[in-house]
Design an enzyme around this catalytic site. Structure first.
Site, PDB file in Angstrom:
ATOM      1  N   HIS A 365       0.650  -0.803  -0.143  1.00 38.48           N
ATOM      2  CA  HIS A 365       0.275  -0.044   0.196  1.00 38.48           C
ATOM      3  C   HIS A 365       1.186   1.386   0.033  1.00 38.48           C
ATOM      4  O   HIS A 365      -0.021   2.332  -0.268  1.00 38.48           O
ATOM      5  CB  HIS A 365      -0.632  -0.055   1.266  1.00 38.48           C
ATOM      6  CG  HIS A 365      -1.912  -0.695   0.760  1.00 38.48           C
ATOM      7  ND1 HIS A 365      -1.998  -1.748   0.923  1.00 38.48           N
ATOM      8  CD2 HIS A 365      -3.461  -0.271   0.383  1.00 38.48           C
ATOM      9  CE1 HIS A 365      -3.074  -1.925   0.738  1.00 38.48           C
ATOM     10  NE2 HIS A 365      -4.094  -1.912   0.052  1.00 38.48           N
ATOM     11  N   GLU A 606     -10.474 -10.682  -7.886  1.00 40.81           N
ATOM     12  CA  GLU A 606      -9.440 -11.011  -8.035  1.00 40.81           C
ATOM     13  C   GLU A 606      -9.034 -11.841  -6.585  1.00 40.81           C
ATOM     14  O   GLU A 606      -8.027 -12.677  -6.841  1.00 40.81           O
ATOM     15  CB  GLU A 606      -8.952  -9.630  -7.091  1.00 40.81           C
ATOM     16  CG  GLU A 606      -9.904  -9.740  -5.625  1.00 40.81           C
ATOM     17  CD  GLU A 606     -10.094  -8.117  -4.937  1.00 40.81           C
ATOM     18  OE1 GLU A 606      -8.925  -7.884  -5.313  1.00 40.81           O
ATOM     19  OE2 GLU A 606     -11.144  -7.372  -4.538  1.00 40.81           O
ATOM     20  N   ASP A 630      -4.348  -8.493  -6.443  1.00 38.68           N
ATOM     21  CA  ASP A 630      -4.419  -9.512  -5.675  1.00 38.68           C
ATOM     22  C   ASP A 630      -4.597 -11.145  -6.454  1.00 38.68           C
ATOM     23  O   ASP A 630      -4.158 -12.626  -6.096  1.00 38.68           O
ATOM     24  CB  ASP A 630      -5.658  -9.841  -4.976  1.00 38.68           C
ATOM     25  CG  ASP A 630      -5.361  -8.952  -3.225  1.00 38.68           C
ATOM     26  OD1 ASP A 630      -4.582  -9.623  -2.806  1.00 38.68           O
ATOM     27  OD2 ASP A 630      -6.666  -8.354  -2.856  1.00 38.68           O
ATOM     28  N   CYS A 677      -8.051  -2.878 -12.577  1.00 34.96           N
ATOM     29  CA  CYS A 677      -8.132  -0.960 -11.943  1.00 34.96           C
ATOM     30  C   CYS A 677      -6.785  -1.390 -10.987  1.00 34.96           C
ATOM     31  O   CYS A 677      -6.184  -0.312 -10.002  1.00 34.96           O
ATOM     32  CB  CYS A 677      -9.058  -0.997 -11.159  1.00 34.96           C
ATOM     33  SG  CYS A 677      -9.649  -2.681 -10.009  1.00 34.96           S
TER      34      CYS A 677
END
Length: 757
Positions: A365, A606, A630, A677
């Site tokens: 992140h 995902e 993911d 995305c």
């Protein structure tokens, strides 16, 4: 043998430098194995040779002088085979090489094992015997275990110029003229001053740092000790009569440690020798703990844990006094063992030029946030000596993942040139802002932004983005001390929807779990990425989910540009249940007189099961959006935050590409658009393949958008499709990436995949 090995590793980690560490290794191994000789040869990659670096039993004058080419001698044989070589009479072997200066003609029994770190042979560990002797299986196992345990320490020492314990920062010693290898986190080049941040009350993370005022540090340390002593006295009195006498005696032991001169005096000595109070405390605790850990008595060894606990208490007290760093250099490169989003937030954006983290990968992140902020980042720099780089000049190459600490002037000069070219390229790409992302053959690919920070909204709106393809609603949840209420959420979502109206804004429902934790909603699991996360949590807690869905619907009143995206869907029943709750929230609001409109609802693909269920999901949803971060992790069984395996994580893996094609085909069969995305969309090389697959839209960080738009305007969909067919015939990730980068270079877009124009 386990105790011997444990003590050996502890001594090596406490060594002041590589030479001392190797000296400890040969002494302890020779004694443990009752051998006549123990030697370590390290490989000189540049000279393609093995150099005798330490020995116990051979002529010490031969250290540094004996060199064997990679293909020479028994040492070369061990390195070449990358496996143990065990000989009863070494001189009989065809690869035996005689060195008169070592006197080794007297030795016959030979056992050599490779020292390997991340598949790379760093050197060879050898024991020899005067008599003819084939070492037994236990001896071979012990030496292999020693080599494997020490490989990381030797690799770290070679990279940083020494093993843990040097007080001077790396830049004050010699600097690292060759780069440390990490993983690309965010594109760009950062040149600046390393600022090490560390989590609170974690002694092991405290860096060495020269004190600005020695006496002030001593005073602060003594005051921290005084406070801890008082706190322990209060706690001791409170628990007197509650705890058994033998357990209560621990408080007396703590008080004795704090009142004696050993712990306090040693720390003060280290402060006066040039380390700030937290760093001096860390050194003292480590030194004392090593003594306890080396003891044979199990009870005494456990006292080392008590000492660590006491050290943490003092550190916490010190950190309460420590003022937050008010001044960061104007060219701050944030460095840490594991840089977090909160650490990133501590540095003013106008002073932050780069990020380097020992742990993590491109999809961590903090790397995603760095890309959103347009800040170069390197992740997974495992050999970086974090504790000794504070204040050093540092260069971080976010394209290659290389980090230079205290580099030579020529390296800085070259990277400054590349940084200027980067700036010129970025300025040139601003001219594309108001142009459509349209291929030369007229195919329009809408480009959206991924965001979740209100600070991103204005830059995103000014970037030329055609909407928000992924709004991470968990960010507002993560920075609060409790779940935000419906009105608070509605206000946040309304700002994002209004900023882009009438362009679409896709709000992803709460996606926590895995590596995204809420401080007020702790989730402890052995395997969090395969556990309770995403849609699984919100379906189990409809009281949380319904509040969020109501807030989203209310926020879109009068705008009607809301799209809702459901994360981590792995079954059709999860989608059906989520749609049922959305319908309930919609009906409740209508009954309350709110003029809400039914939104378009999408599913994030995902997890592998969603790939195979793509047809069924597409029949129920309005669109599919692939979360490649993911999906790649799950398809390749690679923890994307684990630096040891992060190099295996690559969305260009043939299996990932084939899965993406399957999802696109399923969506289009059912007349539904498919977008990406995940971070793959913001990689120009990967986006070229997504264009060829027929993806309908791409969503990425705002800093990646102009680069991807430049690529789309240069390649026709037909060219991209032909390139896709070409790489699908390749089985190797490196070959695929190499072919894509060559295609971009040939199109004049080399600046998209490397530093410079």
């Amino acid at each position: 043998m386990l105790d011997t090995l444990r003590r050996l590793v502890q001594e090596v980690n406490a060594a002041r430098n590589l030479d001392q560490a190797l000296e400890i290794i040969v002494q302890r191994v020779k004694a443990a194995m009752a051998a006549d000789v123990c030697s370590v040869y390290l490989r000189d990659a540049e000279q393609q040779a093995h150099v005798l670096m330490a020995t116990e039993g051979l002529n010490p004058q031969s250290i540094g002088r004996v060199r064997l080419s990679d293909s020479e001698g028994l040492v070369g044989l061990v390195s070449e085979r990358a496996e143990p070589v065990n000989l009863e009479n070494a001189p009989d072997h065809v690869r035996y090489r005689y060195f008169p200066e070592t006197g080794e003609e007297r030795y016959h029994g030979f056992l050599g094992v490779p020292i390997i770190h991340h598949r790379k042979v760093l050197g060879v560990l050898i024991v020899q015997q005067r008599a003819r002797r084939k070492f037994d299986e236990d001896s071979v196992s012990f030496l292999v275990t020693v080599a494997s345990q020490l490989a990381g320490a030797i690799a770290h020492a070679e990279a940083s110029g020494g093993i843990n314990g040097l007080r001077e920062p790396v830049c004050a010693v010699s600097g690292l003229q060759r780069p440390l290898e990490g993983l690309p986190g965010a594109a760009g080049v950062a040149i600046g001053t390393a600022v090490v941040l560390y989590p609170p009350a974690v002694l092991e993370s405290i860096p060495d740092r020269a004190p600005a005022d020695v006496e002030a540090e001593v005073t602060a340390f003594r005051e921290a000790v005084r406070r801890v002593r008082e706190d322990l006295h209060i706690l001791s009195e409170r628990l007197r009569g509650v705890l058994p006498p033998e357990d209560h005696a621990l408080f007396n032991a703590y008080q004795m440690m704090l009142e004696g001169d050993s712990l306090v005096g040693d720390t003060v000595t280290r402060i006066r020798a040039g380390n700030w109070a937290p760093g001096a405390l860390r050194e003292t605790i480590e030194a004392h703990v090593r003594v306890f850990d080396a003891m044979d008595d199990a009870y005494l060894r456990e006292r080392g844990d008590d000492l660590r606990d006491l050290g943490r208490r003092i550190l916490m007290s010190l950190q309460q006094d420590e003022l937050a760093r008010s001044e960061f250099p104007k060219d701050t490169v944030l460095v840490g063992e594991e840089v977090s989003a909160s650490m990133l937030a501590e540095v003013p954006q106008d002073r932050l030029v780069g990020v380097v983290s020992v742990r993590g990968s491109r999809t961590s992140h903090v790397a995603i946030l760095a890309r959103a902020l347009g800040i170069p980042a390197v992740m997974g720099a495992g050999d970086l000596p974090v504790g000794r780089v504070d204040g050093c000049r540092i260069v971080a190459d976010g394209y290659s993942g290389r980090v230079y600490v205290a580099p030579a002037p020529a390296i800085i000069s070259e990277y400054r040139r590349l940084a200027r070219e980067e700036a010129e390229l970025a300025a040139g790409l601003q001219g594309l802002r108001d142009l459509r992302a349209e291929t030369p053959d007229g195919v329009h690919i809408p480009l959206y932004v991924n965001t979740g920070l209100m600070a991103d909204i204005t830059p995103s709106r000014n970037s030329g983005a055609e909407g928000i393809g992924l709004y991470r609603t968990e960010f507002p949840f993560m920075i609060r001390q409790s779940f935000p209420g419906e009105s608070e959420q509605c206000q946040i979502y309304r700002q994002a929807l209004e900023a882009f109206a009438p362009r679409p804004v896709t709000l992803r429902t709460l996606d926590v779990g895995g590596d995204k934790a809420l401080p007020y909603f702790p989730i402890k699991e052995d395997n969090p990425f395969l556990g309770w996360r995403g849609i699984r949590i919100t379906l189990d807690h409809p009281e949380i989910f319904l509040v969020q869905l109501r807030a989203m619907l209310r926020a879109s009143v009068g705008l009607d540009n809301l799209q809702i995206l459901l994360p981590m869907v792995s079954t059709v029943s999860e989608l059906d249940e989520a749609l049922g709750l959305l319908r309930r929230a919609y009906q409740e609001l209508q009954e309350e007189g709110e003029p809400v409109a039914w939104p378009r609802v999408g599913v994030m693909v995902e997890v592998p099961s969603a790939v195979y269920l793509a047809d069924a999901l597409a029949r129920r949803a309005d669109f599919l959006s692939v979360g490649t971060n993911d999906l790649t992790q799950y398809l390749l069984a690679v923890d994307r935050n684990n630096a040891r395996v992060a190099e295996l994580y690559d969305s260009l893996h043939p299996a990932v590409l084939r899965a993406l094609i399957q999802v696109v085909e399923a969506g289009h069969r059912n007349g539904k658009p498919v977008s990406v995305c995940g971070e793959m969309a913001g990689d120009p090389a990967a986006a070229l393949l997504l264009l060829g697959m027929g993806m309908d839209a791409l969503s990425m960080s705002v800093s990646s958008l102009p680069r991807v738009k430049w690529m789309i305007r240069k390649f026709s969909r037909a060219e991209a499709r032909a390139l896709l067919e070409e790489v699908l015939a390749l089985d190797d990730v490196e070959a695929i990436r190499g072919r894509l980068e060559r295609a971009l270079e040939e199109a004049g877009l080399g600046g998209l995949v490397r530093a410079g124009k």
